[in-house]
Design an enzyme around this catalytic site. Structure first.
Site, PDB file in Angstrom:
ATOM      1  CE1 TYR A  71      -3.171  -2.890   0.282  1.00  0.00           C
ATOM      2  CE2 TYR A  71      -3.793  -2.108   2.470  1.00  0.00           C
ATOM      3  CZ  TYR A  71      -3.971  -2.986   1.421  1.00  0.00           C
ATOM      4  OH  TYR A  71      -4.942  -3.955   1.504  1.00  0.00           O
ATOM      5  CG  HIS A 125      -1.110  -8.449   0.346  1.00  0.00           C
ATOM      6  ND1 HIS A 125      -0.756  -7.116   0.296  1.00  0.00           N
ATOM      7  CD2 HIS A 125      -2.428  -8.487   0.032  1.00  0.00           C
ATOM      8  CE1 HIS A 125      -1.810  -6.386  -0.034  1.00  0.00           C
ATOM      9  NE2 HIS A 125      -2.835  -7.203  -0.213  1.00  0.00           N
TER      10      HIS A 125
END
Length: 266
Positions: A39, A97
């Site tokens: 991110y 992730h």
């Protein structure tokens, strides 16, 4: 490990926008903040946490290890970098992730590294994200289901992931729903809007309450303080079984997140 029911997501939030969103969320009473290495906002999340005045022990912080760092000798160093950016000594939850593209790094290798990170005190709990049933089976075989706190997956009324949800539930693994509002698409649905009007709630609250009724945790994000406040209040909204059934009927396998390196979905 008690995974908070509602968290504040930070996907796509950058710079001051990320700081403000997390600051608002913490001020409103959110106690779960979800971020990820990819991110690019861990430092901003860390700044907001540090400046919030909320004691560290009261906030549940999750980050996710990117695919470039899944090898056994890379995962822990990358996690330490995340901790530095977040200004934390340890995470509450650390997830893989995405599964390693093409199985380049074995699930067992990454899960072993996560277990080691937990043993070192770098994270209180570990888990996975975007794992299919076969991949979740590999993770369970590697470390045992009790050591997998959650599987974070795209889940909303248009993509209900029922097979994965049933498999996870059978092994005592909770799902965390990301994109629970389907990029806002569900908020325009006439059925959802009708339920919201009848219950004097927002369409977002109805969609989130539906996920919560299924037993999932949710991590919606917003840059608007009013929306953050309304989303948090979804925990108090109880849907009738008929309303839940009406939303159940929306399922059409509509996946909104599908990068080229994604696994073969169930």
């Amino acid at each position: 490990m008690n995974l908070p029911t509602i968290g504040a997501g930070t996907f796509r939030l950058q710079g001051q926008q990320a700081i403000d969103s997390v600051a608002n969320a913490l001020d409103l009473g959110y106690r779960h903040i979800d971020t990820a290495q990819i991110y690019g906002n861990e430092a901003e999340v860390g700044a907001a946490l540090a400046n919030s005045g909320v004691p560290r022990g009261e906030v549940f912080v999750t980050t996710k290890i990117w695919i470039d760092h899944l090898a056994g000798d890379a995962l822990i160093p990358s996690l330490k970098q995340s901790l530095h950016k977040l200004r934390l000594d340890s995470l509450d939850l650390t997830l893989i992730h995405w599964p390693s593209p093409g199985g380049k790094v074995a699930v067992a290798e990454s899960m072993a590294a996560l277990l080691e990170a937990r043993a070192l005190g770098l994270t209180r709990a570990i888990g996975v994200s975007n794992f299919t049933i076969p991949l979740l089976t590999e993770a369970i075989d590697a470390v045992g289901a009790p050591n997998i706190a959650t599987n974070q997956v795209e889940l909303h009324p248009y993509l209900q992931n029922r097979a994965v949800a049933a498999f996870a539930a059978a092994h005592g693994i909770r799902l965390t729903a990301y994109m629970p509002l389907a990029y806002g698409k569900v908020l325009k649905d006439p059925t959802v809007r009708g339920i919201a009007a009848r219950l004097q709630a927002t369409p977002a609250q109805v969609a989130l309450a539906w996920s919560l009724a299924k037993g999932h945790a949710v991590i919606p994000s917003s840059t608007q303080r009013a929306n953050l406040a309304a989303n948090l209040a979804a925990a108090q909204l109880v849907l009738a079984s008929a309303d839940i059934a009406a939303i159940d009927a929306f399922d059409r396998g509509e996946r909104l997140v599908g990068p080229e390196f994604a696994p073969a979905w169930d």
